[in-house]
Design an enzyme around this catalytic site. Structure first.
Site, PDB file in Angstrom:
ATOM      1  N   LYS A 176       0.930  -1.036  -0.143  1.00  0.00           N
ATOM      2  CA  LYS A 176      -0.019   0.102  -0.156  1.00  0.00           C
ATOM      3  C   LYS A 176       1.128   1.326  -0.143  1.00  0.00           C
ATOM      4  O   LYS A 176       1.499   1.563   0.974  1.00  0.00           O
ATOM      5  CB  LYS A 176      -0.893  -0.168   1.176  1.00  0.00           C
ATOM      6  CG  LYS A 176      -2.163   0.613   1.282  1.00  0.00           C
ATOM      7  CD  LYS A 176      -2.137   2.208   0.756  1.00  0.00           C
ATOM      8  CE  LYS A 176      -1.676   2.884   1.994  1.00  0.00           C
ATOM      9  NZ  LYS A 176      -1.529   4.411   1.603  1.00  0.00           N
ATOM     10  N   GLU A 251       9.498   1.369  11.257  1.00  0.00           N
ATOM     11  CA  GLU A 251      10.575   2.704  10.982  1.00  0.00           C
ATOM     12  C   GLU A 251      10.033   3.960  11.229  1.00  0.00           C
ATOM     13  O   GLU A 251       9.406   4.337  10.127  1.00  0.00           O
ATOM     14  CB  GLU A 251      11.318   2.252   9.717  1.00  0.00           C
ATOM     15  CG  GLU A 251      12.529   2.988   9.614  1.00  0.00           C
ATOM     16  CD  GLU A 251      12.636   4.427   9.141  1.00  0.00           C
ATOM     17  OE1 GLU A 251      12.489   5.275  10.040  1.00  0.00           O
ATOM     18  OE2 GLU A 251      12.712   4.546   8.130  1.00  0.00           O
TER      19      GLU A 251
END
Ligand code: NAD
Length: 485
Positions: A176, A251
């Site tokens: 996505k 992250e």
């Protein structure tokens, strides 16, 4: 025609036909449409990925051996290089990057594919010493179907490090991309099909985070999820994944310090310090956004930096500027609000660059700004800005520098500038972050170097061989065969 999703090697329109406009950040105008994916589209992509893996690792992708996965990745990397100019052009227009930065991103992407192509058939388990009469081995297996939520700041690089490693390890992927930067990802999926990846190995669903992104992280058919983006969204993704026992790599950005001691080579440090904050217009998770300078060289370094900042120009790619526009209106307004709050707080602006005269008035241009003597607890010193804003603080001793450097909720990267070898080693150990750079910053971003954070910067590692291990699960096989009489 809007750009469609890419599922099972075919272009597939959004189930409900809705679209999202693609805006050019250099002039604020829409020039394309992408599909606005929903949970139904994500489900379709997850089903396609499951078909590629098969219920018992007997699908066409699961049966592709490591050598052949490596060959496909190598072919894909070559295809990326053949189409580098086109891909860089798509990326620059979609994100506002300068063409130079976009081209570097594309070269890095090709390098990820090369690295993981070579690594596929070097990934293996062990045999373990155990009791007499047993042979015990560990086998590294793919998780199955992995989800990848990609941000808009480095779409192709983050795609390369995450999807490249996952496919190398034998997983099928559902990606996505960010609603603000999906076009390069769709292009890469087409290239993957063209070089021969079987249907369902790689699927892309475009759409908004709260719709398609949320559906992907909550889908019970996803066995591992990689997320790069904001701390708040990362938490949401991890919570949704935890509900179906799905491991995650997060992250989440940072507030990374560069620490300059009195004995540093300032000529070497100066251009690196500037680049670390203006690169990609400051929209870099590992941006060097805090400058900590020992008091003996503070004034010298700041006056040299201020001179450099005054000469920096933000503008559209066509003007070959030092930095391009911010990615979208939301980021643009966010940075402006942060600057207004800093002014209201009475913080000292040491220098400001310019927006190039003639840059389109509707573009999202932010001139670089340097602040000095920023108090430690100020929001400007604590929070990620994601714009070309550098703050400077001075310190007296090494322990003061360390306390400042470690004194935010983040821990992604740190840079240290000193000629003192013992100090280099001490700081490398004591800085709380995922990467430390001594007398450089970023080491050229090498794909070989494991990357990721601690604290609010997230967990898990991407890049390098370490990422491959994360994209596998370990199975132990114990065989009791006894001994010959
Ligand atoms: P974001 O974290 O909301 O978006 C990143 C990705 O997550 C996009 O693909 C988005 O569609 C998706 N997403 C959003 N909401 C989601 C949800 N509920 N579930 C699943 N996926 C979802 O970031 P943003 O709003 O685009 O930017 C805001 C701030 O985030 C920036 O100012 C910056 O500080 C930070 N950021 C960090 C990075 C990084 O590299 N670490 C990248 C982009 C943004």
């Amino acid at each position: 025609m809007p750009a469609h999703h890419f599922i099972a090697n075919r272009q597939v329109p959004a189930t409900d036909g809705q679209t999202i406009p693609v805006i050019d950040p250099s002039d604020g105008l829409a020039y394309e449409q992408i599909a606005r994916g929903t949970a139904a589209d994500i489900d379709q992509a997850v089903q396609a990925a499951h078909a590629a893996m098969g219920d018992s690792l007997d699908g066409p992708w699961a049966r592709t051996c490591a050598r052949d996965r490596g060959r496909l990745l190598a072919d894909w990397g070559r295809a990326v290089l053949e189409h580098a100019d086109e891909l860089a052009g798509i990326e620059a227009r979609d994100t506002g990057k300068t063409l130079h930065t976009a081209r570097n991103d594309v070269l890095a992407l090709a390098r990820y594919f090369e690295f993981y192509a070579g690594a596929c058939d070097k990934l293996h388990g062990d045999t373990l010493p155990y009791e007499t009469g047993y042979t015990v081995m560990t086998v590294r297996e793919p998780h199955g179907v992995t989800g990848h939520i990609i941000p808009w700041n480095y779409p192709v690089q983050i795609f390369g490090r995450s999807v490249g490693a996952s496919l190398a390890a034998g997983n099928a992927c559902v990606v996505k991309p960010a609603e603000d930067a999906s076009l390069s990802t769709l292009y890469l999926a087409e290239l993957a099909a063209r070089v021969g990846f079987p249907a369902g190995a790689l699927n892309v669903v475009t759409g908004y985070g709260h719709e398609a992104g949320a559906a992907l992280s909550a889908h019970p058919g996803i066995h591992h999820i990689s997320f790069t983006g904001s701390t708040v969204t990362g938490q949401r993704v991890a919570e949704a994944a935890a509900r179906h026992h799905c491991p995650a790599v997060l992250e989440l950005g940072g507030k990374s310090p560069q620490i300059v001691f009195d004995d540093a080579d300032l000529d070497a440090a100066l251009p690196v310090i500037v680049n670390a904050i203006i690169q990609n217009s400051g929209q870099t998770c590992s941006a060097g956004s805090r400058l900590l300078v020992q008091e003996g060289c503070y004034e010298t370094l700041l006056s040299r930096l201020a001179e450099r900042f005054r000469g920096l120009r933000a503008g559209p790619a066509s003007m070959d500027p030092d930095l391009g526009p911010l990615v979208n209106q939301k980021q643009f307004e966010r940075v402006r609000q942060i600057l207004a709050a800093a002014q209201a707080e009475g913080l000292t602006e040491a220098a400001r660059g310019q927006v190039a005269p003639g840059a389109p008035a509707q573009g999202y241009y932010q001139a670089p700004v340097l602040f000095r003597d920023v108090p430690r607890d100020s929001a400007l010193a604590q929070e990620e800005i994601f714009g070309p804003i550098l703050i400077a603080q001075s310190f007296r001793t090494e322990s003061e520098a360390l306390a400042l450097a470690n004194g935010t909720s983040y821990g992604l990267v740190a840079g240290v500038w000193t000629r003192d070898g013992a100090r280099q080693l001490r700081l490398a150990r004591q800085l709380r972050c995922g990467q430390v750079f001594i007398n450089n910053y970023g080491a050229g971003g090498g794909v070989e170097l494991p990357f990721g954070g601690v604290k609010s910067s997230g967990y898990g590692r991407e890049k390098g061989f370490e990422a491959l291990l994360g994209f596998t699960t370990l199975k132990t096989v114990a065989i009791r065969h006894g001994v010959t009489d």
